[in-house]
Design an enzyme around this catalytic site. Structure first.
Site, short mmCIF file in Angstrom:
data_model
loop_
_atom_site.label_atom_id
_atom_site.label_comp_id
_atom_site.label_asym_id
_atom_site.label_seq_id
_atom_site.Cartn_x
_atom_site.Cartn_y
_atom_site.Cartn_z
N LYS A 192 -87.63 -28.09 27.26
CA LYS A 192 -87.61 -26.79 27.93
C LYS A 192 -87.79 -25.71 26.87
CE LYS A 192 -85.06 -24.04 31.26
NZ LYS A 192 -83.84 -23.94 32.08
N LYS A 245 -91.29 -28.26 30.63
CA LYS A 245 -91.25 -26.94 31.27
C LYS A 245 -91.43 -25.87 30.23
CE LYS A 245 -88.34 -23.97 34.11
NZ LYS A 245 -87.03 -23.67 34.63
ZN LIG Z 1 -79.95 -21.89 33.11
#
Ligand SMILES: [Zn+2]
Length: 321
Positions: A192, A245
């Site tokens: 992420k 992501k």
């Molecule tokens: Zn969060």
């Protein structure tokens, strides 16, 4: 002598026969925002066509999702009360817990994925507990374990921790196993990045950090090797799915992860990617449908098995046509 590549492109039938990558409704996960204490549904201004739902309008949304043949949703909740600890995130009466239970009553076969984070629930908007101005990793794990457990007790089929704390997969796995939930998979937001593409989500999830940024826990967009280390540790800790992501600016990471892991891979087609395409489509600058299909196909070609996308309903209906 040269190669005649065009031989395989002479008709649409022949092109169908040699097509390497397909987009299917089975690849899609639809995100849903549920908000406490609202009437009906409210459109997110930076994400046209995306709504915050009340529990009442959620029922209609689920009906629509089922009619399109979509098999999985991922839930984000916006509580009416936020505090330092994000205590509404693990309340049995919390908005996410209520929404999960309602969906499972309405549609027992729909896979309900619970996003496990604190940023929508904390008054400071960070994804964990604060120690001064920093997020305390291990103290946050204790809370995130409680959040995951309450989501599973409410009926969640899959836990998706997005908080970017170190060790969250191992910790949540242990909490779930000890409570008898060995069969619940963990879809880890393994890779992420601290991305500017999350802007519109923060409107939808009302989760912008009150100060600072998330760069001490989310990853530097410049780092490829570090991304692979993040995914490797999650896999070793017992993750059942790995996620990248955002997706679009990180297709190289997705491709590399595909070559290194045999776990199912999830691409998160994030809010900023949605907003850009939507805006250009609404202005008539691009053919929205064609660009959406090409974008998601690119994610599959890069190696994604599943795609979380705000376009999920649109894509499902395009595929039905
Ligand atoms: Zn969060």
């Amino acid at each position: 002598m040269f190669q005649r590549h065009r031989r395989l492109r002479t008709s649409s039938t022949l092109r169908d026969l040699v097509r390497e990558t397909q987009l299917s409704v089975d690849d899609l996960i639809a995100p849903i925002f549920v908000k406490e204490a609202i009437e009906g549904k409210e459109e997110v201004s930076s994400m046209p066509g995306v709504f915050q739902h009340s529990l009442a309008s959620l029922e209609e949304e689920i009906e629509h999702i089922l009619s399109l043949g979509i098999k999985a949703v991922i839930l984000f909740g916006i509580p009416s009360e936020k505090d330092e600890l994000g205590s509404q995130a693990w309340s049995d009466e919390g908005i996410v817990q209520q929404a999960i239970a309602q969906i499972k009553r309405q549609a027992p076969h729909l896979i309900v994925i619970a996003d496990t984070c604190l940023c929508e629930f904390t008054s400071h908007g960070h994804c964990g507990l604060l120690d001064g101005s920093l997020v305390d990793n291990d103290a946050s794990l204790q809370i995130l374990g409680k959040v995951a457990l309450s989501q599973v007790k409410a009926g969640a089929d899959i836990i998706a921790p997005s908080n970017a704390m170190d060790g969250f997969v191992a910790y949540i796995r242990q909490v779930l196993d000890e409570a008898g939930f060995q069969a619940i998979p963990i879809m880890s937001y393994s890779i992420k990045f601290a991305s500017s593409y999350y802007g519109p989500f923060r409107d939808a999830g009302e989760s912008a950090p009150a100060f600072g940024d998330r760069k001490t826990y989310q990853m530097d967009p410049a780092n490829r090797m570090e991304a692979l280390r993040e995914a490797q540790s999650d896999q070793e800790e017992g993750a059942d799915f790995l996620m990248v992501k955002p997706a679009l600016a990180y297709l190289d990471i997705l491709r590399e992860l595909r070559q290194r892991s045999s776990l199912p891979l999830v691409a998160y087609n994030v809010s900023g990617e949605y907003a850009m395409i939507k805006a250009a489509g609404q202005n008539g600058w691009i053919d929205e449908k064609a660009v959406v299909l090409e974008t998601l196909l690119g994610m599959k070609r890069a190696g994604a098995d599943l795609i979380i996308s705000y376009f999920a309903k649109d894509v499902a209906s395009y595929l039905q046509d």
